[in-house]
Enzyme design. Structure first.
Site, PDB file in Angstrom:
ATOM      1  N   LYS A   1       0.843  -1.204   0.000  1.00 13.61           N
ATOM      2  CA  LYS A   1       0.000   0.000   0.000  1.00 13.61           C
ATOM      3  C   LYS A   1       0.872   1.246   0.000  1.00 13.61           C
ATOM      4  CE  LYS A   1      -3.079   2.549   3.149  1.00 13.61           C
ATOM      5  NZ  LYS A   1      -3.695   2.528   4.496  1.00 13.61           N
TER       6      LYS A   1
ATOM      7  N   LYS B   1     -10.057  13.186   8.500  1.00 12.45           N
ATOM      8  CA  LYS B   1      -9.509  12.864   9.812  1.00 12.45           C
ATOM      9  C   LYS B   1      -9.399  14.136  10.649  1.00 12.45           C
ATOM     10  CE  LYS B   1      -6.362   9.174   8.177  1.00 12.45           C
ATOM     11  NZ  LYS B   1      -6.850   8.034   8.974  1.00 12.45           N
TER      12      LYS B   1
ATOM     13  N   ASP C   1       1.583   6.275   5.895  1.00 15.21           N
ATOM     14  CA  ASP C   1       0.560   5.403   5.326  1.00 15.21           C
ATOM     15  C   ASP C   1       1.020   4.717   4.045  1.00 15.21           C
ATOM     16  OD1 ASP C   1      -1.876   4.269   5.940  1.00 15.21           O
ATOM     17  OD2 ASP C   1      -3.041   5.686   4.756  1.00 15.21           O
TER      18      ASP C   1
ATOM     19  N   ASP D   1     -12.180   7.172   4.305  1.00 17.74           N
ATOM     20  CA  ASP D   1     -10.928   6.978   5.042  1.00 17.74           C
ATOM     21  C   ASP D   1     -10.501   5.516   5.071  1.00 17.74           C
ATOM     22  OD1 ASP D   1      -8.725   7.749   6.480  1.00 17.74           O
ATOM     23  OD2 ASP D   1      -9.742   7.766   8.419  1.00 17.74           O
TER      24      ASP D   1
ATOM     25  N   GLU E   1      -9.514   3.849   2.469  1.00 10.09           N
ATOM     26  CA  GLU E   1      -9.113   3.885   1.067  1.00 10.09           C
ATOM     27  C   GLU E   1      -8.039   2.871   0.719  1.00 10.09           C
ATOM     28  OE1 GLU E   1      -5.687   5.241   2.859  1.00 10.09           O
ATOM     29  OE2 GLU E   1      -7.739   5.798   3.370  1.00 10.09           O
TER      30      GLU E   1
ATOM     31  N   ARG F   1      -7.666  -0.285   1.354  1.00  6.10           N
ATOM     32  CA  ARG F   1      -8.156  -1.567   0.836  1.00  6.10           C
ATOM     33  C   ARG F   1      -8.680  -1.432  -0.587  1.00  6.10           C
ATOM     34  NH1 ARG F   1     -12.044  -2.044   5.824  1.00  6.10           N
ATOM     35  NH2 ARG F   1     -10.300  -0.778   6.575  1.00  6.10           N
TER      36      ARG F   1
END
Length: 461
Positions: free
Chosen positions: A229, A241, A252, A311, A313, A315
């Site tokens: 990812k 957020k 992330d 949020d 996102e 996956r």
């Protein structure tokens, strides 16, 4: 920054390693002056406790490093390494009876402890302390592990202002070029034309174009595909957020950073595999064309997904990437992502939770984790929770309501896009919240060394 051991033929001073239970015997085997010095200084051979030992002229003759008890070593990974920071400049080598696993842990831990992230603030000049590779260890393999971990940490630690999708692509391409891997990049609106609609939907609101990256290396051996990812920053999208929730969102893309580190180890060691690495790289931002809650997206695989939280996102982009990877039916498919806060709550920041339906894979990985000093923990693909990810209006829900089993439902979501029978998913944290032995506060790789160590058993190498 490149980790390295001291030259093997360089003059060095000894570091005597002593377990707490063997301290009395060790003291009795040394001169009275040494015994008195250590006893008066309060040395108990506790884990990481280090004392310098003088010679008859008052100069440093060597050092003694405590290994503590077996229980202490279980509780503090790399704990012995913290004492090495107190050594004066020069070359040093370990001496004394030491278990091979502990020897390798100290050697790897020392390499990892030399990491500094000094891109934005020059680090203080460290003491020129160098450790010789202990006799019996594999210095090449340990150095490769540490160098790959440095790559992962550098990527995670770099703020999104300097590591967006463009820069992540540049790092990806540089890694591929270093080892002669073939590459492919699909960007912007081409994602729609070439079958990656959910990668496009997540990243289209950013001024920095979304993309999916692929590299291929190796021409023989079993096929291994790694998917990471690459959300370079996650605002949460329209489900924005709070500010506190964004503070760590430069990490992330930790899944991408970790699979890139793993790929570097595999290629540097020349493992006999056909390696493919796929990274969907996006920024989850807010603008007039951002995806909205309750939008329904059609994935590369054809499954429809109701977006019940923008949020969730990660996956979505992984789903398209996994479907692409799965089309080649690799012999082993692994995804890694900083996917859910639920995983962090379940196992904390140290453990890398993983999912697989293959018991043999799980056993091989778990057996490899300890010698790799890279703890993992198996989580269940719990089939009775499958209805939780089925919203009724579409095939899948990207964010089931209720707040239960968030890591498991995310893993189940990803599994819907994989038909290959041998699949593993890692829901990592990718961050050390406070300084720890061999791990400075900040980005950290998780699971990569365990996978590398387990690959011979997992792929029959």
């Amino acid at each position: 920054m490149t980790p390295a051991f001291a030259e093997p033929d360089a003059p060095s001073r000894p570091i005597h390693v002593v377990e707490a239970s063997a301290l009395d015997a060790w003291l009795n085997a040394h001169p009275v002056a040494t015994q008195t010095w250590l006893q008066d200084s309060g040395f108990k051979a506790n884990l990481g406790d280090l004392r310098l030992v003088p010679d008859g002229d008052g100069r440093v003759a060597g050092a003694v490093l405590g290994l503590g008890t077996a229980d202490a070593r279980r509780r503090t990974r790399f704990g012995a390494v913290k004492g090495l920071s107190a050594l004066p400049a020069g070359d040093w080598q370990l001496e004394g009876p030491i278990d091979p696993a502990q020897r390798d842990e100290i050697a790897l831990g020392w390499l990892l402890s030399t990491y500094r992230f000094d891109r934005y603030r020059p680090a203080k000049t460290p003491q020129a302390v160098r450790l010789k590779a202990p006799e019996g260890c594999d210095p090449v393999r340990l150095t490769v592990m540490a160098e790959a971990e440095f790559l992962t940490r550098d990527l995670i630690n770099t703020p999104a202002s300097d590591l967006g999708p463009d820069e992540l692509e540049s790092a990806f391409m540089a890694l591929a070029a270093r080892f002669g891997a073939a590459t492919q990049a699909i960007r912007g609106d081409d994602l729609i034309a070439q079958g990656f609609p959910m990668v496009h939907a997540v990243g289209r609101a950013s001024a920095r174009a979304p993309r999916i990256l692929s590299m291929r290396w190796g021409t023989s051996g079993p096929s291994l595909t790694l998917v990471g990812k690459g959300v370079c920053f996650d605002t949460g999208g329209l489900d924005l957020k709070p500010s506190s929730g964004m503070l760590l969102m430069k990490k992330d893309m930790g899944g991408a950073a970790t699979v890139m580190g793993l790929a570097q180890m595999i290629m540097a060691l020349g493992l006999p595999v056909r390696l493919r690495v796929i990274v969907p790289a996006v920024e989850n931002a807010v603008s007039g064309n951002a995806m909205r809650p309750r939008d329904i997206l059609t994935s590369r695989k054809g499954l429809t997904v109701e977006v019940n939280n923008t949020d969730a996102e990660g996956r979505l982009i992984l789903a398209d990437a996994l479907a692409w990877a799965d089309e080649e039916n690799p012999e082993l498919l692994i995804s890694m992502a900083t996917l859910t806060g639920a995983a962090r709550v379940a196992v904390g920041p140290d453990l890398a939770p993983f999912y697989t339906d293959d018991d043999d894979l799980a056993e091989a990985l778990s057996a490899a984790a300890a010698p790799a000093c890279d703890p993992v923990w198996r989580m269940p693909f719990w089939d009775p929770y499958e209805p939780m990810i089925e919203p009724g209006i579409a095939d899948l829900d990207n964010a089931p309501s209720g707040g239960m089993a968030g890591s498991i439902t995310a893993a189940l979501f990803l599994r819907r896009f994989v038909d290959a029978p041998r699949y593993m998913h890692f829901d990592i944290y990718g961050h050390t919240p406070a300084d720890a032995p061999a791990r400075l506060k900040g980005g950290v790789g998780q699971g990569a060394r365990a996978i590398l160590t387990g690959l011979p058993a997992m792929l029959g190498l």
